[in-house]
Scaffold this active site. Structure first.
Site, PDB file in Angstrom:
ATOM      1  N   LYS A 105      -0.415  -4.802   5.101  1.00 47.08           N
ATOM      2  CA  LYS A 105      -1.798  -4.708   5.642  1.00 47.08           C
ATOM      3  C   LYS A 105      -2.105  -5.821   6.647  1.00 47.08           C
ATOM      4  CE  LYS A 105      -3.737  -2.227   1.716  1.00 47.08           C
ATOM      5  NZ  LYS A 105      -2.711  -2.458   0.681  1.00 47.08           N
TER       6      LYS A 105
HETATM    7  O1  LIG Z   1      -6.551   2.264   0.248  1.00 48.31           O
HETATM    8  C1  LIG Z   1      -5.633   1.672  -0.320  1.00 48.31           C
HETATM    9  C2  LIG Z   1      -4.605   1.058   0.364  1.00 48.31           C
HETATM   10  C3  LIG Z   1      -3.589   0.496  -0.346  1.00 48.31           C
HETATM   11  N1  LIG Z   1      -3.571   0.493  -1.701  1.00 48.31           N
HETATM   12  C4  LIG Z   1      -2.397  -0.119  -2.376  1.00 48.31           C
HETATM   13  O2  LIG Z   1      -1.702   0.907  -3.090  1.00 48.31           O
HETATM   14  C5  LIG Z   1      -1.298   0.433  -4.376  1.00 48.31           C
HETATM   15  C6  LIG Z   1      -2.018   1.197  -5.455  1.00 48.31           C
HETATM   16  O3  LIG Z   1      -1.610   0.791  -6.728  1.00 48.31           O
HETATM   17  P1  LIG Z   1      -1.930   1.629  -8.074  1.00 48.31           P
HETATM   18  O4  LIG Z   1      -1.381   0.763  -9.155  1.00 48.31           O
HETATM   19  O5  LIG Z   1      -1.225   2.943  -7.957  1.00 48.31           O
HETATM   20  O6  LIG Z   1      -3.403   1.785  -8.141  1.00 48.31           O
HETATM   21  C7  LIG Z   1      -1.585  -1.067  -4.354  1.00 48.31           C
HETATM   22  O7  LIG Z   1      -0.440  -1.716  -3.828  1.00 48.31           O
HETATM   23  C8  LIG Z   1      -2.734  -1.201  -3.385  1.00 48.31           C
HETATM   24  O8  LIG Z   1      -2.764  -2.460  -2.757  1.00 48.31           O
HETATM   25  C9  LIG Z   1      -4.582   1.088  -2.374  1.00 48.31           C
HETATM   26  O9  LIG Z   1      -4.623   1.142  -3.625  1.00 48.31           O
HETATM   27  N2  LIG Z   1      -5.598   1.683  -1.662  1.00 48.31           N
END
Ligand SMILES: O=c1ccn([C@@H]2O[C@H](COP(=O)(O)O)[C@@H](O)[C@H]2O)c(=O)[nH]1
Length: 309
Positions: A105
């Site tokens: 990001k």
């Molecule tokens: O909008 C967003 C952008 C990035 N993320 C990232 O994805 C994973 C989600 O993790 P989970 O454990 O499946 O919830 C995490 O690395 C976030 O930084 C997001 O969730 N939403």
């Protein structure tokens, strides 16, 4: 790389990405104890534990999935040893022929973005040598500093045939604070989506663009609108599982060719053994639980796509 991602999704029939977001609290005791025995209760010990944890999950799932998405924050919290574990994880996943999406990001003024792009998807000039540092296949970018924060990544990715996923509508509860604000009567995320489509139009693979978008599974209606605004952009969809997204919410993120979206789950896969549903595997067999969670996620998403036909 976008062609490789598309081909791997078609081959595995799994439009999913496993998020490698290791927290020490997810790592089984036996792995932590071994790493701490060798390196002490230090940053090095923690980094060794997350590397061993990741390796076992990758070993048990790589044949089922097209891609992984390591979240750099989970490694950075352990400082330099953590970043070394990040790099080791990237390299190992590439050895297993997985597409690697670095969830970094980034986005800054042009000169700083250029340095980020060099370090993550490009090669840095050191004397007579050009050396790839982190060397992910795709990265996630934050576009809210404007075009000059994205252009250096486009330039480097064009050279290296790598790609990016740009935050358009994020999955978190307060994503609307700014992203949903109306600008000339339209939500900001739609305008960013149009920009993603424009950036992607002169950076195309065979059928999809190297410039993809991030749209959260937690906003299915917005996903449907954005799918139409960016028909050639692959959409990386976080928010499945731990954040509440389910297969039935995701149908409209896909194009009619059954492609165009790749759904991430991190905690839902890597910490599956902690869920009641997978408790039968036990802590020792945590990676088998992750494999079962991958199979269930694929069945959930493909089942929803079939039902919608
Ligand atoms: O909008 C967003 C952008 C990035 N993320 C990232 O994805 C994973 C989600 O993790 P989970 O454990 O499946 O919830 C995490 O690395 C976030 O930084 C997001 O969730 N939403």
């Amino acid at each position: 790389m976008i062609n490789k991602l598309t081909a791997k999704i078609q081959k595995t029939k799994a439009p999913i990405v496993v998020g490698l977001d290791p927290m020490l609290s997810y790592i089984p005791k036996h792995i932590q104890e071994k790493a701490f025995h060798e390196f002490g209760e230090t940053l090095e010990g923690a980094a060794e534990a997350i590397w061993q944890f990741n390796k076992e999950i990758v070993d048990k799932t790589y044949d089922l999935i097209p891609a992984v998405k390591p979240q750099i924050a989970m490694y950075e919290q352990f400082g330099i040893p953590g970043l070394q574990a990040f790099k080791k994880t990237l390299d190992y996943c590439k050895e297993k022929d997985l597409v690697v999406i670095g969830d970094i990001k980034r986005g800054d003024i042009g000169s700083t973005s250029a340095a980020y792009a060099t370090g993550h998807v490009g090669k840095v000039q050191v004397g007579a040598n050009k050396i790839a540092a982190f060397d992910e296949d795709f990265v996630t970018l934050n576009p809210y500093m404007g075009a000059d924060s994205i252009n250096p990544f486009i330039d480097v990715c064009k050279e290296e045939k790598k790609g990016m996923f740009i935050l358009v509508k994020t999955s978190n509860p307060s994503s609307g604070d700014f992203q949903d604000q109306l600008v000339d009567g339209r939500p900001l995320y739609e305008l960013v989506g149009e920009k993603v489509a424009q950036w992607g139009s002169d950076f195309m693979g065979d059928s999809y663009s190297y410039v993809g978008a991030v749209v959260g599974a937690t906003y299915p209606e917005m996903g449907k609108t954005l799918r139409k605004i960016m028909p050639k952009a692959y959409i990386l969809v976080p928010g499945y599982g731990a954040q509440g997204g389910q297969g039935k919410d995701l149908v409209h993120f896909f194009n009619e060719d059954g492609l165009g979206a790749i759904v991430n789950s991190s905690r839902g896969i890597i910490a599956a053994y902690k869920q009641e549903k997978y408790a039968r595997f036990g802590e020792e067999n945590f990676a088998e639980a992750s494999r079962a969670a991958v199979e269930d996620m694929v069945a959930d998403i493909n089942g929803a796509l079939e039902a919608a036909k």
